[in-house]
Design a protein around this motif. Structure first.
Motif, short mmCIF file in Angstrom:
data_model
loop_
_atom_site.label_atom_id
_atom_site.label_comp_id
_atom_site.label_asym_id
_atom_site.label_seq_id
_atom_site.Cartn_x
_atom_site.Cartn_y
_atom_site.Cartn_z
N PRO A 85 0.84 -1.23 0.01
CA PRO A 85 -0.10 0.12 -0.06
C PRO A 85 0.79 1.36 0.01
O PRO A 85 2.00 1.32 0.45
N SER A 86 0.31 2.30 -0.60
CA SER A 86 0.98 3.61 -0.63
C SER A 86 0.82 4.02 0.81
O SER A 86 0.09 3.57 1.84
N ASP A 87 1.38 5.32 1.28
CA ASP A 87 1.37 6.08 2.44
C ASP A 87 -0.22 6.49 2.57
O ASP A 87 -0.68 6.92 1.68
N SER A 88 -0.59 6.48 3.74
CA SER A 88 -2.13 6.98 3.85
C SER A 88 -2.28 8.38 3.81
O SER A 88 -1.22 9.05 4.02
N LEU A 89 -3.59 8.83 3.32
CA LEU A 89 -3.89 10.06 3.21
C LEU A 89 -5.08 10.33 3.81
O LEU A 89 -6.09 9.63 3.66
N GLU A 90 -5.12 11.41 4.48
CA GLU A 90 -6.44 11.79 5.47
C GLU A 90 -6.98 12.86 4.80
O GLU A 90 -6.48 13.79 4.57
N ILE A 91 -8.34 12.56 4.72
CA ILE A 91 -9.07 13.83 4.17
C ILE A 91 -10.27 14.39 5.03
O ILE A 91 -10.78 13.48 5.85
#
Length: 418
Positions: free
Chosen positions: A210-216
């Motif tokens: 997985p990619s690094d997480s991104l918070e929206i």
């Protein structure tokens, strides 16, 4: 499905899908996976087929894999059968169906379970938001998943797995990367949370790491509108320090700071009550031109971490001077418990090191004192020996000398005439 799965469940019965069994009005079974249908390579997963009480047998098979039909023994009261895969492999990836048998009837097929195995390809893609990590209701979001690895497509997922989309990749000549764009919206609260993306090549059920997480986050969910100010001012020279202060009259657990035109994560600080206002101070040390830009802040609540207030007034920082890389933003108070724990560990290590250094110093001092005492003792012993050697010859010479004088005197007396 490989033959090893049969051994795991002690299954010995194989049933052809063509066996004529009367179907009736039995409820359709439900097929799911725990802890989830997206599983890392080498981990454990349990496939569960849920039917109706008093069902005699359950059957599970992998679509497209002949001879994969497996009989599952139901658990009392008979409405659930479990299929354990202790170490998942690439061959387990794919689509699954199940059904059950309650004589004389057989149920219809369950929903399709898509079991995905991740970690098949090592290079992880890069995930970013081309709009912003803070959105408003009704807005259209655009995610970009990209990699220098030649993936056939990319997958965008949300942490709770309610959101998952596949998209074919495109090669971008200007960046020399393969990428896919995911347009999402109109945005609602359900679109907030933690996102990741994966790459795949030949199979859509075998993904990369997985990619690094991104918070929206979504703004406008609280009624208050905080204010943002800059100390000592919005214009400064390179190398100076600046403080951005976010305040609100409403009681909030924390504040976040965002910079327009960047897709980086937000900076979060817990609020502090001061002068009847809840506030947080964001420090920037040794600013450079890259710190320049437009900033906004929002208030937030711990119980709803991805919901924010309306944005504050915009503040533009203008930095003149050097083009060196900036020092990272520093915050007050310490924003995360992870940093506090790290500082405590470092403090403990430092104390232990000082105690060890003190112990070694005392031990060294003791050794030096003992060595000094031994030297003094050797000196005293040597002095006594030298003194004894110097005194002993004098005593022996005087003895004979006295004896010779006495003998001469007696001889002279004998020579005198009477």
């Amino acid at each position: 499905m490989p033959g090893t799965l049969t051994a795991f469940l002690c299954l010995g019965l194989t049933l052809s899908l063509r066996t004529p069994i009367h179907t009736g009005s039995l409820p359709n079974p439900v097929l799911r996976a725990e802890p989830g249908s997206v599983v890392a390579n080498g981990s454990q997963v349990t496939i569960i087929c849920e039917g109706t009480p008093d069902a005699r047998d359950y059957y599970l098979y992998q679509i497209g894999n002949q001879g994969s039909l497996q009989r599952l023994t139901p658990m009392k009261p008979g409405n659930i059968a479990k299929f354990l895969i202790p170490i998942i492999q690439w061959s387990h990836a794919g689509r699954y169906l199940c059904f059950y048998h309650k004589p004389p009837r057989r149920s219809k097929k369950s929903n399709t379970l898509e079991l995905v195995v991740t970690g098949y390809l090592l290079p992880k893609p890069l995930l970013s938001s081309l709009t912003s990590v803070v959105v408003t209701s009704g807005e259209i979001m655009t995610f970009q998943c990209a990699s220098w690895e030649r993936y056939n497509g990319f997958v965008l997922t949300k942490e709770d797995e309610k959101f998952s989309r596949l998209q074919d990749s495109q090669y971008i000549n200007s960046t020399k990367q393969f990428q896919a764009l995911f347009h999402t919206g109109p945005v609602t609260i359900s679109h907030t949370g933690i996102f990741r993306c994966y790459g795949y090549k030949n199979s859509t059920y075998m993904w990369s790491n997985p990619s690094d997480s991104l918070e929206i986050h979504i703004a406008g969910q609280f009624r208050d509108t905080p204010t943002l100010s800059v100390l000592p001012g919005s214009r400064m020279s390179s190398g100076e320090d600046v403080t951005l202060v976010c305040q609100s009259s409403h009681r909030r657990s924390g504040f976040v700071l965002s910079k327009e035109g960047t897709a980086h994560s937000l900076l979060y600080l817990r609020s502090v009550l001061q002068d009847k206002l809840y506030q947080a101070k964001f420090f920037m040390r040794n600013v450079t031109f890259t710190h320049g830009g437009t900033y906004k802040c929002y208030s937030s609540e711990d119980l709803l971490p991805h919901m924010l207030s309306y944005p504050s007034n915009a503040v533009e920082l203008v930095v003149s001077g050097s083009s060196e890389d900036p020092d990272f933003l520093s915050e007050e108070p310490i924003p995360t418990f992870g940093l506090e724990r790290c500082l405590k560990v470092l403090f403990g290590i430092a104390v232990a090191f000082l105690l060890l250094l003190l112990f070694l110093s005392l031990l060294l001092l003791r050794c030096k004192l003992q060595e000094k005492r031994r030297k003094m003792a050797r000196r005293e012993t040597t002095s006594v020996q030298l003194l004894a050697e110097a005194v002993e010859p004098v005593t022996m010479d005087r003895g004979p000398q006295k004896s010779s004088i006495s003998a001469a005197a007696i001889h002279e007396k004998k020579k005198k005439p009477v």
